[in-house]
Design a protein around this motif. Sequence first.
Motif, PDB file in Angstrom:
ATOM      1  N   ASP A  78       0.873  -1.177   0.000  1.00  0.00           N
ATOM      2  CA  ASP A  78       0.000   0.000   0.000  1.00  0.00           C
ATOM      3  C   ASP A  78       0.907   1.223   0.000  1.00  0.00           C
ATOM      4  O   ASP A  78       1.474   1.602   1.032  1.00  0.00           O
ATOM      5  CB  ASP A  78      -0.898  -0.014   1.245  1.00  0.00           C
ATOM      6  N   HIS A  79       1.047   1.835  -1.177  1.00  0.00           N
ATOM      7  CA  HIS A  79       2.003   2.924  -1.366  1.00  0.00           C
ATOM      8  C   HIS A  79       1.556   4.233  -0.725  1.00  0.00           C
ATOM      9  O   HIS A  79       2.370   5.128  -0.500  1.00  0.00           O
ATOM     10  CB  HIS A  79       2.247   3.154  -2.850  1.00  0.00           C
ATOM     11  N   GLU A  80       0.265   4.376  -0.433  1.00  0.00           N
ATOM     12  CA  GLU A  80      -0.233   5.619   0.157  1.00  0.00           C
ATOM     13  C   GLU A  80      -0.277   5.557   1.683  1.00  0.00           C
ATOM     14  O   GLU A  80      -0.079   6.563   2.369  1.00  0.00           O
ATOM     15  CB  GLU A  80      -1.621   5.957  -0.389  1.00  0.00           C
ATOM     16  N   ASN A  81      -0.540   4.379   2.223  1.00  0.00           N
ATOM     17  CA  ASN A  81      -0.639   4.227   3.674  1.00  0.00           C
ATOM     18  C   ASN A  81       0.608   3.606   4.302  1.00  0.00           C
ATOM     19  O   ASN A  81       0.640   3.350   5.497  1.00  0.00           O
ATOM     20  CB  ASN A  81      -1.878   3.401   4.025  1.00  0.00           C
ATOM     21  N   HIS A  82       1.614   3.317   3.456  1.00  0.00           N
ATOM     22  CA  HIS A  82       2.926   2.883   3.928  1.00  0.00           C
ATOM     23  C   HIS A  82       2.850   1.598   4.748  1.00  0.00           C
ATOM     24  O   HIS A  82       3.268   1.543   5.913  1.00  0.00           O
ATOM     25  CB  HIS A  82       3.602   4.000   4.733  1.00  0.00           C
ATOM     26  N   LYS A  83       2.333   0.570   4.110  1.00  0.00           N
ATOM     27  CA  LYS A  83       2.226  -0.724   4.792  1.00  0.00           C
ATOM     28  C   LYS A  83       2.106  -1.850   3.769  1.00  0.00           C
ATOM     29  O   LYS A  83       1.870  -1.608   2.579  1.00  0.00           O
ATOM     30  CB  LYS A  83       1.020  -0.741   5.731  1.00  0.00           C
ATOM     31  N   VAL A  84       2.267  -3.061   4.262  1.00  0.00           N
ATOM     32  CA  VAL A  84       2.044  -4.267   3.453  1.00  0.00           C
ATOM     33  C   VAL A  84       0.988  -5.101   4.153  1.00  0.00           C
ATOM     34  O   VAL A  84       1.096  -5.372   5.357  1.00  0.00           O
ATOM     35  CB  VAL A  84       3.340  -5.083   3.275  1.00  0.00           C
ATOM     36  N   TYR A  85      -0.048  -5.499   3.410  1.00  0.00           N
ATOM     37  CA  TYR A  85      -1.101  -6.359   3.942  1.00  0.00           C
ATOM     38  C   TYR A  85      -0.759  -7.812   3.640  1.00  0.00           C
ATOM     39  O   TYR A  85      -0.243  -8.124   2.560  1.00  0.00           O
ATOM     40  CB  TYR A  85      -2.449  -6.028   3.304  1.00  0.00           C
ATOM     41  N   VAL A  86      -1.075  -8.684   4.576  1.00  0.00           N
ATOM     42  CA  VAL A  86      -0.903 -10.122   4.369  1.00  0.00           C
ATOM     43  C   VAL A  86      -2.286 -10.762   4.431  1.00  0.00           C
ATOM     44  O   VAL A  86      -2.980 -10.689   5.446  1.00  0.00           O
ATOM     45  CB  VAL A  86       0.016 -10.737   5.438  1.00  0.00           C
ATOM     46  N   PRO A 122       5.990   2.090  -0.180  1.00  0.00           N
ATOM     47  CA  PRO A 122       6.486   0.769  -0.591  1.00  0.00           C
ATOM     48  C   PRO A 122       6.012   0.436  -1.999  1.00  0.00           C
ATOM     49  O   PRO A 122       4.877   0.715  -2.357  1.00  0.00           O
ATOM     50  CB  PRO A 122       5.860  -0.171   0.440  1.00  0.00           C
ATOM     51  N   ARG A 123       6.890  -0.148  -2.774  1.00  0.00           N
ATOM     52  CA  ARG A 123       6.543  -0.442  -4.170  1.00  0.00           C
ATOM     53  C   ARG A 123       6.578  -1.942  -4.460  1.00  0.00           C
ATOM     54  O   ARG A 123       5.818  -2.705  -3.884  1.00  0.00           O
ATOM     55  CB  ARG A 123       7.463   0.363  -5.102  1.00  0.00           C
ATOM     56  N   ALA A 124       7.439  -2.388  -5.374  1.00  0.00           N
ATOM     57  CA  ALA A 124       7.382  -3.775  -5.866  1.00  0.00           C
ATOM     58  C   ALA A 124       8.034  -4.740  -4.887  1.00  0.00           C
ATOM     59  O   ALA A 124       9.225  -5.042  -4.974  1.00  0.00           O
ATOM     60  CB  ALA A 124       8.042  -3.865  -7.240  1.00  0.00           C
ATOM     61  N   ILE A 125       7.234  -5.233  -3.963  1.00  0.00           N
ATOM     62  CA  ILE A 125       7.719  -6.132  -2.915  1.00  0.00           C
ATOM     63  C   ILE A 125       8.051  -7.520  -3.464  1.00  0.00           C
ATOM     64  O   ILE A 125       7.503  -7.948  -4.473  1.00  0.00           O
ATOM     65  CB  ILE A 125       6.684  -6.243  -1.784  1.00  0.00           C
ATOM     66  N   LYS A 126       8.939  -8.226  -2.753  1.00  0.00           N
ATOM     67  CA  LYS A 126       9.302  -9.593  -3.102  1.00  0.00           C
ATOM     68  C   LYS A 126       9.413 -10.420  -1.828  1.00  0.00           C
ATOM     69  O   LYS A 126       9.648  -9.874  -0.747  1.00  0.00           O
ATOM     70  CB  LYS A 126      10.642  -9.630  -3.857  1.00  0.00           C
ATOM     71  N   VAL A 127       9.282 -11.742  -1.968  1.00  0.00           N
ATOM     72  CA  VAL A 127       9.461 -12.669  -0.850  1.00  0.00           C
ATOM     73  C   VAL A 127      10.607 -13.610  -1.188  1.00  0.00           C
ATOM     74  O   VAL A 127      10.764 -14.028  -2.341  1.00  0.00           O
ATOM     75  CB  VAL A 127       8.161 -13.461  -0.568  1.00  0.00           C
ATOM     76  N   SER A 128      11.425 -13.949  -0.198  1.00  0.00           N
ATOM     77  CA  SER A 128      12.543 -14.867  -0.416  1.00  0.00           C
ATOM     78  C   SER A 128      12.040 -16.241  -0.831  1.00  0.00           C
ATOM     79  O   SER A 128      10.877 -16.596  -0.600  1.00  0.00           O
ATOM     80  CB  SER A 128      13.386 -14.986   0.862  1.00  0.00           C
ATOM     81  N   ASP A 129      12.924 -17.024  -1.427  1.00  0.00           N
ATOM     82  CA  ASP A 129      12.535 -18.346  -1.935  1.00  0.00           C
ATOM     83  C   ASP A 129      12.004 -19.267  -0.846  1.00  0.00           C
ATOM     84  O   ASP A 129      11.187 -20.152  -1.119  1.00  0.00           O
ATOM     85  CB  ASP A 129      13.734 -19.008  -2.622  1.00  0.00           C
ATOM     86  N   ASP A 130      12.468 -19.070   0.395  1.00  0.00           N
ATOM     87  CA  ASP A 130      11.984 -19.909   1.488  1.00  0.00           C
ATOM     88  C   ASP A 130      10.781 -19.301   2.207  1.00  0.00           C
ATOM     89  O   ASP A 130      10.251 -19.890   3.152  1.00  0.00           O
ATOM     90  CB  ASP A 130      13.103 -20.203   2.496  1.00  0.00           C
ATOM     91  N   GLY A 131      10.346 -18.133   1.744  1.00  0.00           N
ATOM     92  CA  GLY A 131       9.164 -17.495   2.312  1.00  0.00           C
ATOM     93  C   GLY A 131       9.380 -16.819   3.655  1.00  0.00           C
ATOM     94  O   GLY A 131       8.432 -16.318   4.265  1.00  0.00           O
ATOM     95  N   LYS A 132      10.620 -16.728   4.120  1.00  0.00           N
ATOM     96  CA  LYS A 132      10.882 -16.208   5.457  1.00  0.00           C
ATOM     97  C   LYS A 132      11.163 -14.711   5.502  1.00  0.00           C
ATOM     98  O   LYS A 132      11.071 -14.090   6.561  1.00  0.00           O
ATOM     99  CB  LYS A 132      12.054 -16.963   6.091  1.00  0.00           C
ATOM    100  N   LYS A 133      11.503 -14.135   4.347  1.00  0.00           N
ATOM    101  CA  LYS A 133      11.855 -12.720   4.318  1.00  0.00           C
ATOM    102  C   LYS A 133      11.012 -11.966   3.286  1.00  0.00           C
ATOM    103  O   LYS A 133      10.749 -12.480   2.194  1.00  0.00           O
ATOM    104  CB  LYS A 133      13.342 -12.532   4.002  1.00  0.00           C
ATOM    105  N   LEU A 134      10.626 -10.753   3.662  1.00  0.00           N
ATOM    106  CA  LEU A 134       9.894  -9.861   2.773  1.00  0.00           C
ATOM    107  C   LEU A 134      10.798  -8.680   2.444  1.00  0.00           C
ATOM    108  O   LEU A 134      11.292  -8.003   3.353  1.00  0.00           O
ATOM    109  CB  LEU A 134       8.615  -9.368   3.454  1.00  0.00           C
ATOM    110  N   THR A 150       8.732 -12.496   7.800  1.00  0.00           N
ATOM    111  CA  THR A 150       7.330 -12.755   7.443  1.00  0.00           C
ATOM    112  C   THR A 150       6.563 -13.434   8.579  1.00  0.00           C
ATOM    113  O   THR A 150       5.333 -13.401   8.601  1.00  0.00           O
ATOM    114  CB  THR A 150       7.233 -13.638   6.184  1.00  0.00           C
ATOM    115  N   ALA A 151       7.267 -14.024   9.520  1.00  0.00           N
ATOM    116  CA  ALA A 151       6.593 -14.717  10.626  1.00  0.00           C
ATOM    117  C   ALA A 151       5.911 -13.741  11.575  1.00  0.00           C
ATOM    118  O   ALA A 151       4.774 -13.967  12.003  1.00  0.00           O
ATOM    119  CB  ALA A 151       7.584 -15.583  11.390  1.00  0.00           C
ATOM    120  N   ASP A 152       6.611 -12.645  11.896  1.00  0.00           N
ATOM    121  CA  ASP A 152       6.049 -11.707  12.881  1.00  0.00           C
ATOM    122  C   ASP A 152       6.007 -10.264  12.393  1.00  0.00           C
ATOM    123  O   ASP A 152       5.534  -9.378  13.104  1.00  0.00           O
ATOM    124  CB  ASP A 152       6.828 -11.789  14.194  1.00  0.00           C
ATOM    125  N   GLY A 153       6.502 -10.012  11.169  1.00  0.00           N
ATOM    126  CA  GLY A 153       6.453  -8.665  10.617  1.00  0.00           C
ATOM    127  C   GLY A 153       7.519  -7.722  11.134  1.00  0.00           C
ATOM    128  O   GLY A 153       7.518  -6.529  10.804  1.00  0.00           O
TER     129      GLY A 153
END
Length: 356
Positions: free
Chosen positions: A189-197, A215-227, A242-245
């Motif tokens: 969410d580029h206007e409210n400065h957050k990422v929704y899960v 925030p713009r073009a987000i990515k997740v690591s191959d193991d899903g542990k990092k945003l 990604t577990a606890d933000g």
Amino acid sequence: MIHSKKMMIIAIAMSVLLGGCAMETKEEAAQRLQTKPGAGGESVNTEQSSAGKLTSVQFYVPSEKTNSLSVIDVVSSKVVGKIPLAEAPSTVIFSSTMREAYAANMNSSTVSFINTQTLKVTKEVPVGPMPHGMVLSPDNKMLYVAAVADQFIYLVDTKEGKEAGTIDLGAGAKTNYLVLFGDKLYVSDHENHKVYVVNVKTKQLQQTIPTGKVPRAIKVSDDGKKLYVPSAGDNTLEIYDTADGKQFSKISVAPGATDVVVTEDGLTAIVTSMEGNAVSFVDLPSGKVIKSLTGLSGARHISFNRQQSKAYVTLSGSDEVVVIDTVKQEVVEHIKVGAQPHGIQLKALPGIGGSC
């Protein structure tokens, strides 16, 4: 003996197929593609149908100002096909078979369904206002579309070719870029400065991660542990658990951080910066930029080749795609495409185009 010969022939044939463009020189590729100079310095295939071969290793690049999509042959670095689209196409993604592609058209508020063999649009599906980021479910059945101008994620049934509902992120929310890992859909969410899960099975918001500005073009690591979050307003690359933000690190990069790719070993990130006209190489263990490539007008989106030996970046300010040698960390080619290129995605079947 006969059986052994047959097996040897099969093995040779498979090695040629799987080697793909790795065994083809630029001169051979140019002859195969029968290219010739086109308007604006582009190379255009005299027989566009050859650009639709399923085994061709290509990048698809939508251009906002020309309402079209350029097909770039990876080996020759030539534009070998053009696909007319609706108004202001932004991003494009492929099905896992590479037989279909989907392009988000911001000003038309539609998604184009594209046949990658005929290079033709087969359907236009209306979605929300200003569709932008997209992601496809692993089974290719559901397309998730972010609409920049409202609070919903739009679901598109790819088999039926129509909208199949929405996911509401709440009043005031804005949706921009998406990434899907397992049952979790991450939405910037580029206007409210957050990422929704969001849990895609229940279509419910699970978690909200506060980020840096824009925030713009987000990515997740191959193991899903990092945003990984490029934050344009803070000129940073931010990394979250990604577990606890919780935030792992925050790394200063060039102004207007836009997109990011991370090497398979997790040691290096490459960040584009649209407003900063730059690409930054980041050493992730130390959290420092080790090299910046400047003078890249409107460096927007980025995609690796299969071996991650090259990175392709759209330059919205100069109507080009630049090719970066990721080992030498330098620009090695400029490819002219349509006006104001936006997203970029690789089309390559598994096993094809290994070292391209």
